[in-house]
Design a protein around this motif. Structure first.
Motif, PDB file in Angstrom:
ATOM      1  N   ALA A  92      -3.589  -3.953  -5.414  1.00 47.36           N
ATOM      2  CA  ALA A  92      -3.909  -2.959  -6.442  1.00 47.36           C
ATOM      3  C   ALA A  92      -5.422  -2.839  -6.634  1.00 47.36           C
ATOM      4  CB  ALA A  92      -3.230  -3.329  -7.755  1.00 47.36           C
ATOM      5  N   ALA A  93      -6.112  -3.973  -6.599  1.00 47.05           N
ATOM      6  CA  ALA A  93      -7.568  -3.958  -6.752  1.00 47.05           C
ATOM      7  C   ALA A  93      -8.238  -3.250  -5.581  1.00 47.05           C
ATOM      8  CB  ALA A  93      -8.094  -5.387  -6.900  1.00 47.05           C
ATOM      9  N   LEU A  94      -7.751  -3.513  -4.378  1.00 49.23           N
ATOM     10  CA  LEU A  94      -8.314  -2.852  -3.200  1.00 49.23           C
ATOM     11  C   LEU A  94      -7.986  -1.364  -3.199  1.00 49.23           C
ATOM     12  CD1 LEU A  94      -7.669  -5.517  -0.434  1.00 49.23           C
ATOM     13  CD2 LEU A  94      -9.890  -4.661  -1.186  1.00 49.23           C
ATOM     14  N   HIS A  95      -6.798  -1.029  -3.635  1.00 49.12           N
ATOM     15  CA  HIS A  95      -6.417   0.392  -3.720  1.00 49.12           C
ATOM     16  C   HIS A  95      -7.390   1.133  -4.638  1.00 49.12           C
ATOM     17  CE1 HIS A  95      -4.033   4.009  -3.976  1.00 49.12           C
ATOM     18  NE2 HIS A  95      -3.817   3.843  -5.265  1.00 49.12           N
ATOM     19  N   ALA A  96      -7.705   0.540  -5.772  1.00 51.84           N
ATOM     20  CA  ALA A  96      -8.655   1.158  -6.696  1.00 51.84           C
ATOM     21  C   ALA A  96     -10.031   1.292  -6.049  1.00 51.84           C
ATOM     22  CB  ALA A  96      -8.740   0.332  -7.980  1.00 51.84           C
ATOM     23  N   ARG A  97     -10.438   0.280  -5.304  1.00 54.41           N
ATOM     24  CA  ARG A  97     -11.738   0.321  -4.630  1.00 54.41           C
ATOM     25  C   ARG A  97     -11.772   1.417  -3.572  1.00 54.41           C
ATOM     26  NH1 ARG A  97     -13.599  -5.118  -1.797  1.00 54.41           N
ATOM     27  NH2 ARG A  97     -13.307  -5.814  -3.965  1.00 54.41           N
ATOM     28  N   TYR A  98     -10.675   1.543  -2.832  1.00 58.86           N
ATOM     29  CA  TYR A  98     -10.647   2.552  -1.765  1.00 58.86           C
ATOM     30  C   TYR A  98     -10.580   3.961  -2.344  1.00 58.86           C
ATOM     31  CZ  TYR A  98      -9.704  -1.448   1.278  1.00 58.86           C
ATOM     32  OH  TYR A  98      -9.778  -2.647   1.949  1.00 58.86           O
ATOM     33  N   LEU A  99      -9.911   4.131  -3.479  1.00 60.70           N
ATOM     34  CA  LEU A  99      -9.913   5.429  -4.146  1.00 60.70           C
ATOM     35  C   LEU A  99     -11.322   5.791  -4.591  1.00 60.70           C
ATOM     36  CD1 LEU A  99      -6.692   5.338  -6.384  1.00 60.70           C
ATOM     37  CD2 LEU A  99      -7.052   6.632  -4.267  1.00 60.70           C
ATOM     38  N   GLU A 100     -12.036   4.805  -5.072  1.00 60.01           N
ATOM     39  CA  GLU A 100     -13.429   5.049  -5.477  1.00 60.01           C
ATOM     40  C   GLU A 100     -14.278   5.438  -4.260  1.00 60.01           C
ATOM     41  OE1 GLU A 100     -17.095   2.694  -7.760  1.00 60.01           O
ATOM     42  OE2 GLU A 100     -15.114   1.765  -7.555  1.00 60.01           O
ATOM     43  N   LEU A 101     -14.036   4.747  -3.157  1.00 60.78           N
ATOM     44  CA  LEU A 101     -14.756   5.066  -1.921  1.00 60.78           C
ATOM     45  C   LEU A 101     -14.456   6.505  -1.485  1.00 60.78           C
ATOM     46  CD1 LEU A 101     -16.434   4.051   0.565  1.00 60.78           C
ATOM     47  CD2 LEU A 101     -14.253   3.345   1.582  1.00 60.78           C
TER      48      LEU A 101
ATOM     49  N   PHE B 243       0.827  -1.211   0.000  1.00 60.91           N
ATOM     50  CA  PHE B 243       0.000   0.000   0.000  1.00 60.91           C
ATOM     51  C   PHE B 243       0.859   1.258   0.000  1.00 60.91           C
ATOM     52  CE2 PHE B 243      -3.597  -2.729   1.199  1.00 60.91           C
ATOM     53  CZ  PHE B 243      -4.624  -2.132   0.476  1.00 60.91           C
ATOM     54  N   THR B 244       1.962   1.244   0.734  1.00 54.35           N
ATOM     55  CA  THR B 244       2.826   2.433   0.738  1.00 54.35           C
ATOM     56  C   THR B 244       3.417   2.678  -0.648  1.00 54.35           C
ATOM     57  OG1 THR B 244       4.763   1.148   1.492  1.00 54.35           O
ATOM     58  CG2 THR B 244       3.398   2.201   3.182  1.00 54.35           C
ATOM     59  N   GLU B 245       3.614   1.631  -1.419  1.00 54.76           N
ATOM     60  CA  GLU B 245       4.106   1.790  -2.787  1.00 54.76           C
ATOM     61  C   GLU B 245       3.083   2.498  -3.666  1.00 54.76           C
ATOM     62  OE1 GLU B 245       5.202  -2.133  -3.976  1.00 54.76           O
ATOM     63  OE2 GLU B 245       7.005  -2.176  -2.719  1.00 54.76           O
ATOM     64  N   HIS B 246       1.827   2.460  -3.253  1.00 57.06           N
ATOM     65  CA  HIS B 246       0.775   3.209  -3.951  1.00 57.06           C
ATOM     66  C   HIS B 246       0.620   4.622  -3.384  1.00 57.06           C
ATOM     67  CE1 HIS B 246      -0.918   0.037  -6.522  1.00 57.06           C
ATOM     68  NE2 HIS B 246      -0.725  -0.807  -5.513  1.00 57.06           N
ATOM     69  N   GLY B 247       1.510   5.000  -2.465  1.00 54.50           N
ATOM     70  CA  GLY B 247       1.490   6.335  -1.901  1.00 54.50           C
ATOM     71  C   GLY B 247       0.546   6.517  -0.722  1.00 54.50           C
ATOM     72  N   ILE B 248       0.111   5.408  -0.129  1.00 57.39           N
ATOM     73  CA  ILE B 248      -0.833   5.461   0.984  1.00 57.39           C
ATOM     74  C   ILE B 248      -0.089   5.389   2.310  1.00 57.39           C
ATOM     75  CG2 ILE B 248      -2.788   4.299   2.071  1.00 57.39           C
ATOM     76  CD1 ILE B 248      -3.380   5.752  -0.623  1.00 57.39           C
ATOM     77  N   HIS B 249      -0.486   6.237   3.260  1.00 55.26           N
ATOM     78  CA  HIS B 249       0.136   6.213   4.585  1.00 55.26           C
ATOM     79  C   HIS B 249      -0.463   5.092   5.429  1.00 55.26           C
ATOM     80  CE1 HIS B 249       0.880  10.686   3.758  1.00 55.26           C
ATOM     81  NE2 HIS B 249       2.038  10.070   3.675  1.00 55.26           N
ATOM     82  N   VAL B 250       0.412   4.390   6.147  1.00 56.36           N
ATOM     83  CA  VAL B 250      -0.004   3.336   7.073  1.00 56.36           C
ATOM     84  C   VAL B 250       0.481   3.727   8.464  1.00 56.36           C
ATOM     85  CG1 VAL B 250       0.089   0.886   7.649  1.00 56.36           C
ATOM     86  CG2 VAL B 250       0.207   1.606   5.242  1.00 56.36           C
ATOM     87  N   TYR B 251      -0.457   3.826   9.394  1.00 57.98           N
ATOM     88  CA  TYR B 251      -0.124   4.183  10.776  1.00 57.98           C
ATOM     89  C   TYR B 251      -0.244   2.944  11.646  1.00 57.98           C
ATOM     90  CZ  TYR B 251      -0.814   8.781   8.766  1.00 57.98           C
ATOM     91  OH  TYR B 251      -0.723   9.895   7.961  1.00 57.98           O
TER      92      TYR B 251
END
Length: 206
Positions: A192-201, A26-34
């Protein structure tokens, strides 16, 4: 505190399920993980109210020469004392939840992830997250990975698994599941599929 404006995804999974690998994807997609474990360290740093309460509850003998919590001493203190463990958790856990919520509120990405290993055990305190993502694998794979990673025997690996929520309990709270029994390419495709879904969300274009 109000719920974060951007979608917040709680990421969890059993020990040796591959959560760290999923976090990296996920971080490779630019998403922060805390990370809840990191937050747990931060809330009991020297000069924090959290550490002061630990000293009040357990005495100065649990503090090392550097002024920080003596973790080995504390582990020994709570290992066979359930009440002591509950006391420690009552000090740390609420502060961790507040810290994670503060981080989520301050996040500027389209969405963020909170890595919470014991989410299933404390799901009632995280009703404010938008979705729960479980990294899933079978027990045999977990045991094999634990033995290889931590250089322990099978009996200890099974005891560690038994101390956590069951696979069924984690799946019961899941909105999304990543099957981490396959290869790295399959894992990356799922992320990648979940990243796309979360961007849509989040209302963002891909």
């Amino acid at each position: 505190m109000n719920a974060p404006r951007r979608p917040v995804i709680a990421l969890t999974g059993g020990i040796a399920s591959g959560k760290s690998t999923v976090e990296r994807c996920f971080t490779e997609h630019g998403i922060h993980v805390y990370d809840a474990d990191q937050a747990a360290r931060e809330v009991i740093e020297p000069d924090t109210d959290g550490l002061a309460q630990i000293i009040e509850a357990f005495g100065p003998e649990v503090i090392g020469a550097d002024g920080r919590l003596d973790r080995p001493a504390m582990r020994q203190r709570i290992f066979a004392d359930r009440d002591a463990r509950r006391t420690l958790e009552s000090i740390i856990h609420p502060r961790v939840r507040l810290r994670l919520q503060e981080l989520a509120l301050a996040d500027t990405g389209p969405y963020c992830l909170l890595a919470i290993p014991l989410l299933a055990e404390h799901i009632g305190h995280y009703r404010w997250v938008d979705r729960v993502l479980v990294v899933d694998t079978d027990e045999a794979t977990q045991i094999q990975r634990l033995i290889a990673r931590d250089h322990i025997d099978e009996a200890l690996a099974r005891r560690i698994l038994a101390s956590q929520a069951t696979r069924e309990q984690r799946l019961a709270v899941a909105d999304d599941v990543i099957d981490n029994r396959a290869d790295a390419t399959t894992l990356a495709t799922q992320v990648a599929a979940l990243h796309a879904r979360y961007l849509e969300l989040a209302g963002h274009d891909r």
